[in-house]
Design a protein around this motif. Structure first.
Motif, PDB file in Angstrom:
ATOM      1  N   PHE A  93      36.189 -99.099  43.405  1.00 40.99           N
ATOM      2  CA  PHE A  93      36.533-100.685  42.239  1.00 40.99           C
ATOM      3  C   PHE A  93      34.763-100.258  40.768  1.00 40.99           C
ATOM      4  O   PHE A  93      35.322-100.588  39.701  1.00 40.99           O
ATOM      5  CB  PHE A  93      35.611-101.972  42.648  1.00 40.99           C
ATOM      6  CG  PHE A  93      35.850-103.105  41.942  1.00 40.99           C
ATOM      7  CD1 PHE A  93      36.809-104.019  41.432  1.00 40.99           C
ATOM      8  CD2 PHE A  93      35.137-103.917  41.502  1.00 40.99           C
ATOM      9  CE1 PHE A  93      37.293-104.774  40.854  1.00 40.99           C
ATOM     10  CE2 PHE A  93      34.437-104.957  40.485  1.00 40.99           C
ATOM     11  CZ  PHE A  93      35.622-105.494  40.494  1.00 40.99           C
ATOM     12  N   PHE A  94      34.661 -99.928  41.747  1.00 39.33           N
ATOM     13  CA  PHE A  94      32.986 -98.786  40.685  1.00 39.33           C
ATOM     14  C   PHE A  94      33.573 -98.272  39.164  1.00 39.33           C
ATOM     15  O   PHE A  94      33.290 -98.790  37.865  1.00 39.33           O
ATOM     16  CB  PHE A  94      32.547 -98.280  41.464  1.00 39.33           C
ATOM     17  CG  PHE A  94      30.853 -97.907  40.482  1.00 39.33           C
ATOM     18  CD1 PHE A  94      29.224 -98.926  39.908  1.00 39.33           C
ATOM     19  CD2 PHE A  94      30.546 -96.617  39.956  1.00 39.33           C
ATOM     20  CE1 PHE A  94      28.659 -98.438  39.124  1.00 39.33           C
ATOM     21  CE2 PHE A  94      29.587 -96.281  39.479  1.00 39.33           C
ATOM     22  CZ  PHE A  94      28.943 -97.347  39.051  1.00 39.33           C
ATOM     23  N   ASP A  95      34.785 -97.299  39.460  1.00 40.30           N
ATOM     24  CA  ASP A  95      35.260 -96.692  38.380  1.00 40.30           C
ATOM     25  C   ASP A  95      35.852 -97.678  37.516  1.00 40.30           C
ATOM     26  O   ASP A  95      36.507 -97.060  36.293  1.00 40.30           O
ATOM     27  CB  ASP A  95      35.690 -95.890  39.355  1.00 40.30           C
ATOM     28  CG  ASP A  95      34.553 -94.398  40.258  1.00 40.30           C
ATOM     29  OD1 ASP A  95      33.210 -94.940  40.044  1.00 40.30           O
ATOM     30  OD2 ASP A  95      35.249 -93.935  40.812  1.00 40.30           O
ATOM     31  N   VAL A  96      36.450 -98.317  38.126  1.00 40.70           N
ATOM     32  CA  VAL A  96      37.958 -99.540  36.918  1.00 40.70           C
ATOM     33  C   VAL A  96      37.144-100.496  36.147  1.00 40.70           C
ATOM     34  O   VAL A  96      37.823-100.863  34.942  1.00 40.70           O
ATOM     35  CB  VAL A  96      39.353 -98.974  37.526  1.00 40.70           C
ATOM     36  CG1 VAL A  96      39.343 -97.623  38.095  1.00 40.70           C
ATOM     37  CG2 VAL A  96      39.202 -99.828  38.789  1.00 40.70           C
ATOM     38  N   ALA A  97      36.248-100.837  36.770  1.00 38.32           N
ATOM     39  CA  ALA A  97      36.078-101.871  36.728  1.00 38.32           C
ATOM     40  C   ALA A  97      34.818-102.368  35.791  1.00 38.32           C
ATOM     41  O   ALA A  97      34.805-103.075  34.466  1.00 38.32           O
ATOM     42  CB  ALA A  97      35.687-102.802  37.595  1.00 38.32           C
ATOM     43  N   LEU A  98      34.009-101.185  35.738  1.00 33.21           N
ATOM     44  CA  LEU A  98      32.262-101.099  34.371  1.00 33.21           C
ATOM     45  C   LEU A  98      33.134-100.765  33.135  1.00 33.21           C
ATOM     46  O   LEU A  98      34.054 -99.388  32.932  1.00 33.21           O
ATOM     47  CB  LEU A  98      31.776-100.644  35.566  1.00 33.21           C
ATOM     48  CG  LEU A  98      31.141-101.020  36.036  1.00 33.21           C
ATOM     49  CD1 LEU A  98      29.320 -99.694  36.383  1.00 33.21           C
ATOM     50  CD2 LEU A  98      30.610-102.795  36.428  1.00 33.21           C
ATOM     51  N   ASP A  99      32.329-101.669  32.289  1.00 34.76           N
ATOM     52  CA  ASP A  99      33.429-101.286  30.732  1.00 34.76           C
ATOM     53  C   ASP A  99      31.625-101.191  30.139  1.00 34.76           C
ATOM     54  O   ASP A  99      31.495-101.420  29.835  1.00 34.76           O
ATOM     55  CB  ASP A  99      33.954-102.743  30.566  1.00 34.76           C
ATOM     56  CG  ASP A  99      34.957-102.448  28.377  1.00 34.76           C
ATOM     57  OD1 ASP A  99      33.999-101.486  28.149  1.00 34.76           O
ATOM     58  OD2 ASP A  99      35.045-103.749  28.125  1.00 34.76           O
ATOM     59  N   HIS A 100      32.112 -99.270  30.080  1.00 35.46           N
ATOM     60  CA  HIS A 100      30.776 -98.687  29.574  1.00 35.46           C
ATOM     61  C   HIS A 100      30.979 -99.434  27.917  1.00 35.46           C
ATOM     62  O   HIS A 100      29.612 -99.298  27.459  1.00 35.46           O
ATOM     63  CB  HIS A 100      30.961 -97.486  30.045  1.00 35.46           C
ATOM     64  CG  HIS A 100      30.464 -97.184  31.110  1.00 35.46           C
ATOM     65  ND1 HIS A 100      29.125 -96.849  31.979  1.00 35.46           N
ATOM     66  CD2 HIS A 100      31.955 -96.817  32.478  1.00 35.46           C
ATOM     67  CE1 HIS A 100      29.501 -96.690  32.881  1.00 35.46           C
ATOM     68  NE2 HIS A 100      31.120 -96.736  33.097  1.00 35.46           N
ATOM     69  N   GLU A 101      32.176 -99.622  27.232  1.00 39.65           N
ATOM     70  CA  GLU A 101      31.768 -99.652  26.208  1.00 39.65           C
ATOM     71  C   GLU A 101      30.968-101.338  25.789  1.00 39.65           C
ATOM     72  O   GLU A 101      30.106-101.481  24.616  1.00 39.65           O
ATOM     73  CB  GLU A 101      33.324 -99.631  24.986  1.00 39.65           C
ATOM     74  CG  GLU A 101      33.680 -98.450  25.349  1.00 39.65           C
ATOM     75  CD  GLU A 101      34.944 -98.296  24.644  1.00 39.65           C
ATOM     76  OE1 GLU A 101      34.865 -99.544  23.735  1.00 39.65           O
ATOM     77  OE2 GLU A 101      36.260 -96.837  25.248  1.00 39.65           O
ATOM     78  N   ASN A 102      31.368-102.074  26.192  1.00 31.77           N
ATOM     79  CA  ASN A 102      31.122-103.427  25.898  1.00 31.77           C
ATOM     80  C   ASN A 102      29.970-103.781  26.833  1.00 31.77           C
ATOM     81  O   ASN A 102      29.652-104.878  26.883  1.00 31.77           O
ATOM     82  CB  ASN A 102      32.341-104.836  26.044  1.00 31.77           C
ATOM     83  CG  ASN A 102      33.601-103.874  24.880  1.00 31.77           C
ATOM     84  OD1 ASN A 102      32.852-104.407  23.743  1.00 31.77           O
ATOM     85  ND2 ASN A 102      34.677-103.882  25.623  1.00 31.77           N
TER      86      ASN A 102
END
Length: 951
Positions: free
Chosen positions: A298-307
């Motif tokens: 979940f950590f890898d796909v859920a965190l939106d680094h752009e926004n």
């Protein structure tokens, strides 16, 4: 640590306790522990309401009698008798108005932040109430004490610096002066004296009573700090290896470290490379893609680094399919649970990030193969020290995490932290054991699996990235933090800022607020912040804490609204009524109770008001705290209950009760109550330099208080509303819509001359009664035609209207409650006065002048008292006729109703002792109709009581 503890005991000199002298404090405790141990063997003692669930050993280990017991305190009565003063009927004549000043105290204080809890009122705010209502040495009760902030406030009233920090001035004689600002002028006004008050504290929860004890007891802070540091060293020596990682290791260093971890029982990585201390490890849930069954971290796909946030739309890294979180299946893993001697299936979590320190610099990295090997190594370590393995108790919060396999207390901790916590718990022993255990429980919110990543700060780099568990719930997040237990414990070494070495008196009991072993009429003031409806499930939220204490809350008498506990809003009201009744019994007559209220539901607000009245208290002031501005606003209806409230209520003096008994069912009893009640009300209230309308002095509110007084005494109300209003104006003095005693009005008039604008009553229209009140207020000021009043009235019928209340037609309200000038005869005085004041061309005209008559025709106005009584009788007859229609409905629910009809019908049935009718109609009503109206609720509840008692 044993030498330190021995020195602590040896240095303790003679102490006095409840009239006895002991060679040392330890001797005092041992003496009372033996008495408590004997008491615990008595089965009847353990059957006391609210007795915690725990063994004798656990209760004795926590207790420090007679000042604190982790059960109902059997020494409470002796304490109150030793340090309290006897109430003498007819002699005590202290007069104190309700506290109405602005209060704004923040939560950024070392004491407030030393130990988390679900709700707390800042002790500095409570100090203001104590300095207003009490004098040094008086007994102050908080029967729902939580963390004991009332006790802290009571003791700090004797600390000159603490009092002055509130903005008060203290002179050489210890007199406390407030800086009062009225009409733009500031003056000093004496309010109290410096000196500690004596707190009497009680809480149903074991952890609440335990925290309260530590905040209020005396401790040698130097010894405590030394012991805390010594424990830190022992933890670091034995378990520091579990929280180590390598900073920027080479491949060769990783290989060497891996060998060390796999073959050494206590691997030390400092000889391999630059060894760092782990601050926390981030763990993530693992899900399964519904399309390809690939595991998704979940950590890898859920965190939106752009926004800089968390995505709602997640993509599988293997097949690129997109899903919402709820559409994903969980990945599971089966483990051998040695504590339960069985296999357990739990939702899978993996470590994804390590935050660590090298010197003062913090760094982050993905776990390398050494970190993963270390976690595997730790998972195989057998835990030798005791730790709680209890099944989570029944409840919405305690069983919230059952679906992910987190079913027992020890499942809420990683194995690494469970090792350190169990070792730390075993070290919290000896003479300082309870204070050390306070440090242990204060670390708890940061070392379990409920601790969260602050995603906003994680991306912005601002503030801490560690977020405590979500308030009011045991929700286990999909991204959780495993913090370093040793680091968190080391922060407890600054306890000298929150715990104190003093000689002040206090007492703490753990049990129900409904049955305290305290003599009647013995306490001087009460401040409480009780549970409010279904806001918080305290016993459930405390279960993890209390499991480490080996004594948990007995929630049978927990005053909450809970589906799991089978407690409705009715049950909550009855429980609160029992608590207030006990408070009423033990409070001295003529003294005050302050209730801090926090709930947005009107039904809960009405439950509190009804419970207060049923107990015998009379409300003298209700104010809403504007937390942003720290100001108070008058509250007149339940539609305003969207802020924290402060309720000021008093126990009438014994003289009023005696006179009422001697003059039952007489009009003089009503006026006697009014005279007494007016004497308790504030004469003036200022806010931001402006004079404020005092809601409790409104004639309609005074009538409601009088009716509640008679109903509570099971006595018929001796007069109608209009008869009361007419008599009120004859006997007392009216100013700006408020009623005063003759000897009060001079002070009000003096203050009124200092302001330019008269105070205005804020009107909230939510039902037929408040609509009539609004029209009455409007037409008094401005007699108007239907066309003139209609748009103004319609503007009041907004979102605040009660859901199940029929909206009345304006024409019907005017016809039933007011008079219209038809254009014949003289113009009524009210209309004449209004028109001649607002129209120059009509000034000086006679009441029968054609011009005046033409302008006055068809205007509605408020009738004079004599005609008003005739209107009221006519209206009452019509209301009761409509009530008969409700009564004739058999087996049908009344979806929409008129509250005025229900109130009239309930009043008539009550007067006729027809309790069955009240109960039968109430059963047909939606819960909200009954629960959100204080008048219906009171009569219904009392009708039930009379029926159960066979009256």
């Amino acid at each position: 640590m044993s030498d330190l503890f021995q020195n602590h005991a040896a240095n303790s000199g003679p102490v006095e306790c409840l009239g006895q002298t002991f060679p040392s404090d330890e001797a005092r405790r041992e003496h009372y522990l033996k008495l408590l141990a004997e008491k615990l063997k008595d089965p009847a003692f353990r059957k006391i309401e609210g007795f915690p669930i725990g063994s004798d050993e656990a209760i004795l280990d926590l207790s420090d009698p007679p000042y604190y017991t982790a059960c109902p305190n059997p020494f409470l009565r002796d304490f109150v008798k030793s340090y309290g003063s006897e109430y003498k009927t007819g002699i005590e004549t202290r007069h104190v108005e309700p506290f109405t000043a602005d209060v704004s105290e923040g939560k950024n204080d070392p004491i407030y932040n030393a130990h988390s809890y679900h709700t707390k009122v800042p002790h500095k705010a409570i100090m203001r109430y104590l300095l207003h209502y009490t004098q040094p040495g008086e007994l102050v009760l908080d029967s729902f004490c939580g963390t004991g902030m009332t006790g802290v406030a009571a003791q700090l009233c004797g600390d000159r610096r603490a009092v002055e920090s509130l903005g008060y001035t203290v002179d050489d004689k210890g007199i406390v002066f407030d800086h009062v600002n009225e009409s733009g002028k500031t003056e000093l006004r004496a309010i109290s004296k410096i000196g500690p008050r004596i707190p009497v504290l009680n809480d149903l929860s074991t952890i609440g009573g335990f925290i309260a004890y530590n905040f209020n007891s005396s401790v040698d802070t130097h010894d405590l700090e030394s012991a805390t540091v010594e424990i830190s060293k022992a933890l670091q020596k034995n378990y520091g290896w579990m929280y180590q990682t390598l900073h920027q290791p080479t491949d060769q260093q990783l290989d060497s470290a891996l060998q060390l971890v796999e073959h050494n029982s206590l691997p030390d990585l400092s000889g391999v490379g630059l060894c760092a201390r782990i601050n926390y490890t981030v763990w993530s849930d693992v899900f399964s893609c519904p399309e390809c069954a690939h595991e998704i971290v979940f950590f890898d796909v859920a965190l939106d680094h752009e926004n800089g946030g968390v995505r709602d739309d997640l993509a599988c890294p293997s097949c690129s399919a997109r899903f919402g979180k709820k559409e994903l299946g969980r990945a599971w893993e089966t483990k051998i649970d040695t504590a339960l001697s069985q296999n357990t299936k739990q939702a899978k979590q993996v470590p994804v990030l390590i935050n660590y320190s090298v010197g003062r610099q913090r760094h982050e990295k993905r776990p390398d193969k050494v970190d993963l090997a270390l976690i595997t190594r730790v998972s195989g370590v057998e835990i030798k020290d005791k730790y709680p393995t209890t099944r989570m108790s029944e409840g919405a919060e305690t069983r919230r995490n059952d679906p992910i396999g987190v079913t027992h207390v020890h499942h809420f901790y990683t194995h690494r932290n469970l090792i350190a916590l169990s070792a730390l718990r075993s070290m919290c022993s000896g003479p300082l054991g309870r204070q050390l255990l306070f440090g242990f429980t204060s670390t708890h919110q940061f070392v379990n699996r409920l601790c969260r990543l602050n995603v906003s700060n994680y991306f912005s780099g601002k503030g801490g990235k560690v977020d405590k568990p979500l308030d009011g719930t045991l929700y286990a997040p999909s991204i959780s933090l495993e913090l370093n237990v040793i680091d968190k414990w080391s922060l407890r070494s600054n306890m000298d800022k929150v715990l104190r070495n003093h000689k002040n008196k206090y007492v703490v009991s753990t049990g129900s607020a409904f049955s305290m072993d305290v003599p009647p009429n013995s306490l001087d003031y009460i401040f409480i912040d009780p549970p409010f409806g279904g806001n918080l499930m305290y016993s459930e939220l405390n279960f993890l804490w209390e499991s480490w204490l080996s004594a948990t809350t007995n929630n049978l008498s927990e005053a909450i609204q809970s589906k799991e506990q089978g407690k409705s809003i009715d049950d909550y009201r009855k429980l609160m009524s029992a608590g207030f009744s006990e408070a009423y019994r033990i409070l001295k007559p003529g003294r005050w109770m302050t209730v801090e209220f926090s709930n947005t539901q009107a039904s809960v607000w009405n439950a509190i008001q009804t419970a207060l009245q049923e107990a015998g208290f009379v409300v003298a002031n209700v104010s809403a705290i504007d937390k942003k501005k720290g100001s108070f606003k008058a509250v007149t209806t339940t539609t305003a209950v969207k802020q924290d409230l402060i309720i000021s209520a008093y126990k009438p003096n014994g003289g009023l009760e005696d006179r009422f008994t001697a003059n039952l069912n007489s009009e003089e009893s009503a006026w006697d109550f009014v005279r007494t009640h007016l004497g308790y009300l504030p004469i003036v209230k200022f806010r931001v330099g402006e004079l404020e309308f005092i809601v409790e002095r409104d004639p309609r509110i005074i009538f409601d208080r009088m009716v509640a007084w008679f109903v509570r005494h099971n006595t018929p109300v001796p007069m109608s509303s209009h008869e009361f209003q007419s008599g009120l104006m004859q006997r007392f003095v009216e100013r700006d819509g408020m009623v005063f005693l003759p000897d009060q009005v001079a002070e009000y008039d003096k203050k009124r001359l200092q302001v330019a604008v008269a105070p205005q009553m804020e009107m909230f229209v939510s039902d037929e009664r408040s609509a009539i009140d609004w029209l009455s207020d409007f037409l008094k000021r401005r007699p108007s035609t239907y066309q003139e009043v209609s748009p103004e009235f319609m503007g009041q019928l907004g979102a605040g209207w009660k859901k199940h209340e029929t909206k009345p037609e304006l024409s019907a309200l005017l016809e039933d409650n007011f008079l219209k000038y038809e254009g014949t005869g003289e113009v009524p005085s009210q209309i004449h006065s209004y028109l001649s004041t607002n129209h120059r061309d009509l000034r000086g005209l006679e009441k029968n002048s054609p011009a005046l008559v033409a302008k006055a025709k068809d205007r509605w106005y408020v009738p004079d008292p004599n005609k008003a009584q005739d209107l009221e009788k006519k209206r009452e007859k019509a209301l009761l006729k409509e009530f008969d229609a409700y009564r004739s409905l058999t087996g049908r629910k009344i979806k929409e109703s008129r509250l005025e009809v229900l109130r009239a019908g309930f009043r008539a049935a009550w007067a006729n002792k027809d309790y069955a009718t009240i109960i039968s109609i109430a059963d047909k009503l939606p819960d909200a109709t009954l629960q959100e109206d204080e008048k219906l609720l009171t009569l219904y509840d009392l009708a039930l009581t009379r029926t159960e008692d066979g009256i």
